[in-house]
Design a protein around this motif. Structure first.
Motif, PDB file in Angstrom:
ATOM      1  N   ASP A  36       0.824  -1.221   0.000  1.00 18.87           N
ATOM      2  CA  ASP A  36       0.000   0.000   0.000  1.00 18.87           C
ATOM      3  C   ASP A  36       0.853   1.265   0.000  1.00 18.87           C
ATOM      4  O   ASP A  36       0.424   2.311   0.459  1.00 18.87           O
ATOM      5  CB  ASP A  36      -0.988  -0.011   1.175  1.00 18.87           C
ATOM      6  N   PHE A  37       2.045   1.169  -0.540  1.00 23.43           N
ATOM      7  CA  PHE A  37       2.959   2.314  -0.590  1.00 23.43           C
ATOM      8  C   PHE A  37       2.688   3.174  -1.836  1.00 23.43           C
ATOM      9  O   PHE A  37       1.801   2.864  -2.650  1.00 23.43           O
ATOM     10  CB  PHE A  37       4.413   1.822  -0.593  1.00 23.43           C
ATOM     11  N   PHE A  38       3.477   4.236  -1.972  1.00 23.60           N
ATOM     12  CA  PHE A  38       3.409   5.083  -3.162  1.00 23.60           C
ATOM     13  C   PHE A  38       4.786   5.125  -3.817  1.00 23.60           C
ATOM     14  O   PHE A  38       5.809   5.151  -3.120  1.00 23.60           O
ATOM     15  CB  PHE A  38       3.010   6.513  -2.790  1.00 23.60           C
ATOM     16  N   ALA A  39       4.821   5.123  -5.135  1.00 20.76           N
ATOM     17  CA  ALA A  39       6.076   5.280  -5.869  1.00 20.76           C
ATOM     18  C   ALA A  39       5.784   6.097  -7.116  1.00 20.76           C
ATOM     19  O   ALA A  39       4.779   5.882  -7.799  1.00 20.76           O
ATOM     20  CB  ALA A  39       6.649   3.922  -6.259  1.00 20.76           C
ATOM     21  N   TYR A  40       6.642   7.077  -7.375  1.00 24.85           N
ATOM     22  CA  TYR A  40       6.470   7.967  -8.532  1.00 24.85           C
ATOM     23  C   TYR A  40       7.702   7.930  -9.405  1.00 24.85           C
ATOM     24  O   TYR A  40       8.797   8.151  -8.886  1.00 24.85           O
ATOM     25  CB  TYR A  40       6.220   9.397  -8.056  1.00 24.85           C
ATOM     26  N   GLU A  42       4.758   5.502 -11.152  1.00 18.43           N
ATOM     27  CA  GLU A  42       4.277   4.187 -10.745  1.00 18.43           C
ATOM     28  C   GLU A  42       4.916   3.048 -11.546  1.00 18.43           C
ATOM     29  O   GLU A  42       5.139   1.956 -11.026  1.00 18.43           O
ATOM     30  CB  GLU A  42       2.748   4.106 -10.886  1.00 18.43           C
ATOM     31  N   GLU A  76      10.619   8.483  -6.768  1.00 21.13           N
ATOM     32  CA  GLU A  76      10.295   9.007  -5.435  1.00 21.13           C
ATOM     33  C   GLU A  76       9.403   7.997  -4.725  1.00 21.13           C
ATOM     34  O   GLU A  76       8.336   7.645  -5.213  1.00 21.13           O
ATOM     35  CB  GLU A  76       9.585  10.352  -5.577  1.00 21.13           C
ATOM     36  N   ILE A  78       7.202   6.885  -1.291  1.00 18.62           N
ATOM     37  CA  ILE A  78       6.588   7.338  -0.041  1.00 18.62           C
ATOM     38  C   ILE A  78       6.144   6.090   0.714  1.00 18.62           C
ATOM     39  O   ILE A  78       5.378   5.275   0.201  1.00 18.62           O
ATOM     40  CB  ILE A  78       5.387   8.279  -0.296  1.00 18.62           C
TER      41      ILE A  78
ATOM     42  N   ILE B  76      -5.139   3.815 -10.366  1.00 16.07           N
ATOM     43  CA  ILE B  76      -3.808   4.156 -10.894  1.00 16.07           C
ATOM     44  C   ILE B  76      -2.975   4.839  -9.811  1.00 16.07           C
ATOM     45  O   ILE B  76      -1.826   5.162 -10.033  1.00 16.07           O
ATOM     46  CB  ILE B  76      -3.848   5.050 -12.160  1.00 16.07           C
ATOM     47  N   THR B  77      -3.572   5.071  -8.670  1.00 12.04           N
ATOM     48  CA  THR B  77      -2.838   5.656  -7.545  1.00 12.04           C
ATOM     49  C   THR B  77      -2.401   4.553  -6.583  1.00 12.04           C
ATOM     50  O   THR B  77      -3.074   3.523  -6.450  1.00 12.04           O
ATOM     51  CB  THR B  77      -3.744   6.639  -6.786  1.00 12.04           C
ATOM     52  N   GLY B  78      -1.295   4.802  -5.896  1.00 14.43           N
ATOM     53  CA  GLY B  78      -0.842   3.865  -4.872  1.00 14.43           C
ATOM     54  C   GLY B  78      -1.764   3.917  -3.662  1.00 14.43           C
ATOM     55  O   GLY B  78      -2.863   4.461  -3.720  1.00 14.43           O
ATOM     56  N   ILE B 105       5.676  16.406  -3.706  1.00 16.66           N
ATOM     57  CA  ILE B 105       4.488  15.553  -3.589  1.00 16.66           C
ATOM     58  C   ILE B 105       3.898  15.590  -2.176  1.00 16.66           C
ATOM     59  O   ILE B 105       2.695  15.777  -2.001  1.00 16.66           O
ATOM     60  CB  ILE B 105       4.822  14.110  -4.025  1.00 16.66           C
ATOM     61  N   LEU B 106       4.762  15.451  -1.179  1.00 21.03           N
ATOM     62  CA  LEU B 106       4.259  15.441   0.205  1.00 21.03           C
ATOM     63  C   LEU B 106       3.559  16.754   0.545  1.00 21.03           C
ATOM     64  O   LEU B 106       2.500  16.766   1.163  1.00 21.03           O
ATOM     65  CB  LEU B 106       5.406  15.195   1.181  1.00 21.03           C
ATOM     66  N   TYR B 109       0.117  16.891  -1.002  1.00 22.40           N
ATOM     67  CA  TYR B 109      -0.865  16.102  -0.233  1.00 22.40           C
ATOM     68  C   TYR B 109      -1.434  16.965   0.885  1.00 22.40           C
ATOM     69  O   TYR B 109      -2.641  17.008   1.118  1.00 22.40           O
ATOM     70  CB  TYR B 109      -0.186  14.878   0.422  1.00 22.40           C
ATOM     71  N   ALA B 146      -5.173   9.571  -2.114  1.00 20.41           N
ATOM     72  CA  ALA B 146      -4.076   8.995  -2.898  1.00 20.41           C
ATOM     73  C   ALA B 146      -3.827   9.852  -4.122  1.00 20.41           C
ATOM     74  O   ALA B 146      -4.767  10.350  -4.749  1.00 20.41           O
ATOM     75  CB  ALA B 146      -4.418   7.562  -3.323  1.00 20.41           C
ATOM     76  N   GLN B 147      -2.559  10.024  -4.437  1.00 24.45           N
ATOM     77  CA  GLN B 147      -2.189  10.933  -5.528  1.00 24.45           C
ATOM     78  C   GLN B 147      -1.287  10.232  -6.536  1.00 24.45           C
ATOM     79  O   GLN B 147      -0.432   9.440  -6.162  1.00 24.45           O
ATOM     80  CB  GLN B 147      -1.438  12.130  -4.926  1.00 24.45           C
ATOM     81  N   THR B 148      -1.495  10.555  -7.804  1.00 26.89           N
ATOM     82  CA  THR B 148      -0.548  10.157  -8.840  1.00 26.89           C
ATOM     83  C   THR B 148      -0.166  11.407  -9.623  1.00 26.89           C
ATOM     84  O   THR B 148      -0.864  12.425  -9.588  1.00 26.89           O
ATOM     85  CB  THR B 148      -1.130   9.090  -9.793  1.00 26.89           C
ATOM     86  N   ARG B 149       0.947  11.317 -10.292  1.00 27.98           N
ATOM     87  CA  ARG B 149       1.362  12.377 -11.208  1.00 27.98           C
ATOM     88  C   ARG B 149       1.735  11.730 -12.526  1.00 27.98           C
ATOM     89  O   ARG B 149       2.640  10.908 -12.580  1.00 27.98           O
ATOM     90  CB  ARG B 149       2.545  13.152 -10.629  1.00 27.98           C
ATOM     91  N   LYS B 150       0.975  12.081 -13.554  1.00 27.49           N
ATOM     92  CA  LYS B 150       1.230  11.574 -14.894  1.00 27.49           C
ATOM     93  C   LYS B 150       1.045  12.732 -15.861  1.00 27.49           C
ATOM     94  O   LYS B 150       0.221  13.605 -15.609  1.00 27.49           O
ATOM     95  CB  LYS B 150       0.219  10.481 -15.271  1.00 27.49           C
TER      96      LYS B 150
END
Lengths: 94, 254
Positions: A36-40, A42, A76, A78, B76-78, B105-106, B109, B146-150
């Motif tokens: 359930d982590f975040f990676a950018y 993805e 990155e 998180i 599509i978001t973690g 990013i942080l 949020y 939850a956030q994504t950047r595309k």
């Protein structure tokens, strides 16, 4: 050998690794880094998985490989880190 | 200042449609077709969404979902698995280089969650940001984000629970150890809450989304103007539904 590990990163997220590995010599045959982590970006996790296939399962070399990959690809994270992913991989063998 | 941004109310839709629309807005905005957008929506049928990196069958009891007619989808978001039932879901899309949003990013949020917190204030609900991606009321989680950047564009979506049924949630989610399921449920009940539980009164979707709209307007110093999905966005959404969120292989990718 197919295994799984669950590792809660201290102050971070949960990593679940699904791994198929060879025991002797020890190397990764297949790996899925999930959780359930975040990676950018993805897509980098899938690329990291590909990159790790064939690698020796040894803590310091794995950690170095992952850290370099992250730096090179400007990933990155998180809630996870090269260190915690390595720990989760090592726990697959316990 | 007081730039007009778009507000969308897209009603209650399937999980695949909802996720496809968020992605369509991201794509359309990245191409400069539409202004920054705040969208409010719900889920019909109720659904589980899992984070992009989660293993579907390890997290979700697919048979139980089928039995209870619950949808499931990969985002599509973690982030983690969410049971979307009685809640208001928002999504927010803005270009990464917009002066109102941090490159970091942080930080971003925090800014966007700040809009939700401001919105909840209008309902006389006091909440606080718990980094990275939670909002708490009385130390319990009421909102996950939850956030994504595309395509150089930020998409953040999140949920504000109006009511919560932890027992039902655990009928649908898998737990690592069945033996401690009871304890786990008790634990989660202590950590998760809803507007109804905290304020001892029901909240309607419309009242909550109205309050959140105000929160966004104040936080970003903009006006949200009611709009509609463009025909291009609808087309994009239908494509994303086919190729990703409604596509079995894509949902099961890990």
């Amino acid at each position: 050998m197919k295994t799984k590990s669950i590792y809660k990163v201290p102050n971070g997220k949960l990593i679940k690794i699904f791994m198929d590995y060879n025991q002797k010599p020890s190397y990764i045959k297949d790996i899925k880094i999930t959780g359930d982590f975040f990676a950018y970006p993805e897509e980098s996790i899938q690329q990291l998985e590909q990159y790790l296939i064939g690698s020796e399962i040894e803590k310091s070399s794995l950690e170095k490989m992952i850290a370099q990959f992250v730096k090179k690809n400007k990933i990155e994270f998180i809630g996870v880190s090269p260190e915690s992913i390595t720990e989760a991989v090592m726990r697959c063998r316990l | 200042m007081n730039e007009p941004w778009r507000l969308l109310q897209t009603g209650f839709r399937s999980a695949a449609e909802n996720m496809a629309i968020d992605r369509a807005i991201l794509t359309a905005h990245s191409q400069g077709d539409v202004p920054p957008t705040v969208r409010f929506y719900g889920w019909n049928p109720p659904a589980i969404s899992i984070g992009y990196f989660q293993n579907l069958v390890d997290e979700v009891d697919l048979q139980a979902c089928k039995q209870h007619q619950i949808d499931y989808v990969r985002r599509i978001t973690g982030g983690g698995a969410v049971f979307h039932d009685k809640e208001v879901t928002y999504s927010f899309v803005i270009k990464e280089d917009h002066p109102s949003i941090s490159k970091n990013i942080l930080e971003s949020y925090g800014t966007i969650c700040g809009a939700i917190i401001k919105g909840l204030n209008h309902l006389e609900v006091e909440s606080s940001y718990a980094p990275i991606n939670d909002i708490l009321v009385n130390d319990k989680k009421i909102s996950g984000n939850a956030q994504t950047r595309k395509l150089k564009t930020v998409l953040q979506h999140g949920t504000i629970m109006t009511d919560v049924d932890v027992e039902k949630m655990f009928q649908l989610l898998k737990v690592p150890n069945e033996k401690i399921k009871g304890k786990l449920i008790a634990n989660v009940k202590e950590r998760v809450t809803s507007l109804k539980h905290e304020m001892n009164q029901p909240f309607s979707f419309d009242d909550v989304s109205k309050a959140l709209k105000d929160g966004f307007e104040e936080t970003f110093d903009i006006s949200l103007v009611f709009g509609k999905l463009t025909s291009k966005e609808k087309q994009l959404a239908s494509t994303f539904e086919k190729t990703c969120f409604g596509n079995k292989e894509w949902i099961h990718q890990r």
